[in-house]
Design a protein around this motif. Structure first.
Motif, PDB file in Angstrom:
ATOM      1  N   GLY A  13      40.029  51.749  41.545  1.00 61.17           N
ATOM      2  CA  GLY A  13      40.947  51.200  42.535  1.00 61.17           C
ATOM      3  C   GLY A  13      40.802  49.704  42.705  1.00 61.17           C
ATOM      4  O   GLY A  13      39.802  49.095  42.320  1.00 61.17           O
ATOM      5  N   LYS A  14      41.822  49.118  43.302  1.00 62.71           N
ATOM      6  CA  LYS A  14      41.870  47.685  43.577  1.00 62.71           C
ATOM      7  C   LYS A  14      40.954  47.359  44.766  1.00 62.71           C
ATOM      8  O   LYS A  14      40.803  48.164  45.667  1.00 62.71           O
ATOM      9  CB  LYS A  14      43.320  47.340  43.915  1.00 62.71           C
ATOM     10  N   GLY A  15      40.352  46.185  44.751  1.00 65.89           N
ATOM     11  CA  GLY A  15      39.650  45.713  45.931  1.00 65.89           C
ATOM     12  C   GLY A  15      38.159  45.481  45.808  1.00 65.89           C
ATOM     13  O   GLY A  15      37.506  45.136  46.785  1.00 65.89           O
ATOM     14  N   LYS A  16      37.594  45.645  44.620  1.00 67.29           N
ATOM     15  CA  LYS A  16      36.141  45.479  44.459  1.00 67.29           C
ATOM     16  C   LYS A  16      35.724  44.026  44.678  1.00 67.29           C
ATOM     17  O   LYS A  16      34.823  43.739  45.467  1.00 67.29           O
ATOM     18  CB  LYS A  16      35.719  45.990  43.079  1.00 67.29           C
ATOM     19  N   THR A  17      36.393  43.119  44.012  1.00 68.92           N
ATOM     20  CA  THR A  17      36.096  41.696  44.179  1.00 68.92           C
ATOM     21  C   THR A  17      36.449  41.246  45.586  1.00 68.92           C
ATOM     22  O   THR A  17      35.700  40.501  46.225  1.00 68.92           O
ATOM     23  CB  THR A  17      36.860  40.863  43.136  1.00 68.92           C
ATOM     24  N   THR A 138      29.870  44.283  41.181  1.00 71.97           N
ATOM     25  CA  THR A 138      31.193  44.890  41.172  1.00 71.97           C
ATOM     26  C   THR A 138      31.615  45.239  39.748  1.00 71.97           C
ATOM     27  O   THR A 138      31.076  44.714  38.778  1.00 71.97           O
ATOM     28  CB  THR A 138      32.273  43.964  41.792  1.00 71.97           C
ATOM     29  N   GLY A 139      32.607  46.108  39.672  1.00 76.37           N
ATOM     30  CA  GLY A 139      33.221  46.456  38.400  1.00 76.37           C
ATOM     31  C   GLY A 139      33.412  47.954  38.252  1.00 76.37           C
ATOM     32  O   GLY A 139      32.726  48.749  38.901  1.00 76.37           O
ATOM     33  N   ARG A 140      34.320  48.319  37.397  1.00 79.05           N
ATOM     34  CA  ARG A 140      34.611  49.728  37.127  1.00 79.05           C
ATOM     35  C   ARG A 140      33.446  50.397  36.405  1.00 79.05           C
ATOM     36  O   ARG A 140      32.696  49.735  35.696  1.00 79.05           O
ATOM     37  CB  ARG A 140      35.850  49.852  36.229  1.00 79.05           C
ATOM     38  N   ASN A 141      33.374  51.701  36.583  1.00 80.69           N
ATOM     39  CA  ASN A 141      32.448  52.538  35.810  1.00 80.69           C
ATOM     40  C   ASN A 141      30.983  52.102  35.914  1.00 80.69           C
ATOM     41  O   ASN A 141      30.305  51.936  34.895  1.00 80.69           O
ATOM     42  CB  ASN A 141      32.873  52.588  34.335  1.00 80.69           C
ATOM     43  N   GLY A 172      48.817  35.201  44.358  1.00 80.24           N
ATOM     44  CA  GLY A 172      48.374  35.174  45.742  1.00 80.24           C
ATOM     45  C   GLY A 172      47.944  36.530  46.290  1.00 80.24           C
ATOM     46  O   GLY A 172      47.385  36.596  47.371  1.00 80.24           O
ATOM     47  N   ILE A 173      48.211  37.599  45.562  1.00 77.42           N
ATOM     48  CA  ILE A 173      47.814  38.936  45.999  1.00 77.42           C
ATOM     49  C   ILE A 173      46.785  39.527  45.034  1.00 77.42           C
ATOM     50  O   ILE A 173      45.695  39.896  45.429  1.00 77.42           O
ATOM     51  CB  ILE A 173      49.032  39.886  46.136  1.00 77.42           C
ATOM     52  N   GLU A 174      47.132  39.604  43.763  1.00 80.48           N
ATOM     53  CA  GLU A 174      46.177  40.114  42.776  1.00 80.48           C
ATOM     54  C   GLU A 174      45.403  38.992  42.076  1.00 80.48           C
ATOM     55  O   GLU A 174      44.403  39.253  41.434  1.00 80.48           O
ATOM     56  CB  GLU A 174      46.883  40.985  41.722  1.00 80.48           C
ATOM     57  N   PHE A 175      45.905  37.789  42.157  1.00 78.87           N
ATOM     58  CA  PHE A 175      45.152  36.673  41.534  1.00 78.87           C
ATOM     59  C   PHE A 175      45.404  35.378  42.270  1.00 78.87           C
ATOM     60  O   PHE A 175      46.234  35.258  43.120  1.00 78.87           O
ATOM     61  CB  PHE A 175      45.462  36.527  40.042  1.00 78.87           C
TER      62      PHE A 175
END
Length: 175
Positions: A13-17, A138-141, A172-175
C-alpha cells in the motif's frame, strides 16, 4: 532520546515514506535531529522542497540516476551498486558516531530485493543502532528476519489505488 526502537513500514500500500516522514516531522517538533537516507530515489519529490528548510531534518541521497532499477542497463546498475556502497558506509558512520536521534532508511527493502544489500547487511545496521536512536526502515516485502528484529512493524495494505485505473502518479501527491 531515552529508548530508541526499530520501526518498519512495509506492504504493497501507499504511505510508507509518508508515514516515516510524518514521524520525522513529529520528532523534529521535539527538537530531535533526523537523518533520512533515501534509496532508489533520484527523482525530485515534494518533500525535498519543504524538508530542506529544516536544519535538523537532513535528507541524503546517493543515487545519481533518476531511473528506476528495472529501467537501468547493467553499467548503470553497477554505478548504482557503487553509490549504494557509499550510502552503506555513510550509515555505518552515522550509527557509530550517534549523529542523529532518528535515522530513516527509506526504501531500503528495495535495495535488498534488487540484491544490492543482503538481509545480513541490514541486520548488521540494526544491531549497530545506538540505544538512544530511533531507526525507521521502509519498503515493500520486508524480509521476516528484519520483521523479527524490529520493535514495531506496520503493514500498509493496498485495497484500491487510482493507478489500477491507469491514473499516473500525481504531482504534489505521489511525488
Amino acid at each position: 532520546m531515552k529508548n530508541g526502537f526499530i520501526q518498519i513500514y512495509t506492504g504493497d500500500g501507499k504511505g510508507k515514506t509518508t508515514a516515516a516522514i510524518g514521524l520525522g516531522v513529529r520528532a523534529l517538533g521535539r527538537n530531535y535531529k533526523i537523518y533520512m537516507v533515501q534509496f532508489l530515489k533520484g527523482r525530485d519529490t515534494g518533500e525535498l522542497h519543504i524538508l530542506k528548510n529544516y536544519e535538523n531534518f537532513k535528507v541524503f541521497r546517493f543515487q545519481s540516476s533518476e531511473k528506476f532499477f528495472f529501467q537501468m542497463n547493467e553499467d548503470e546498475k553497477n554505478i548504482l551498486r557503487d553509490e549504494m556502497h557509499k550510502a552503506y558506509e555513510f550509515i555505518e558512520g552515522v550509527l557509530k558516531n550517534s549523529e542523529c536521534d532518528m535515522l530513516i532508511l527509506d526504501e531500503i527493502m528495495g535495495v535488498i530485493q534488487n540484491n544490492i544489500y543482503s538481509v545480513d547487511d541490514v541486520l548488521k545496521l540494526m544491531r549497530e543502532k545506538p540505544d538512544t536512536m530511533e531507526m525507521v526502515l521502509t519498503g515493500r516485502n520486508a524480509p521476516k528476519e528484519l520483521i523479527e528484529n524490529a520493535d514495531l512493524v506496520t503493514e500498509m495494505k493496498l485495497i484500491k489505488h487510482p493507478y489500477e485505473k491507469g491514473i499516473p502518479a500525481r504531482y504534489g501527491i505521489e511525488f
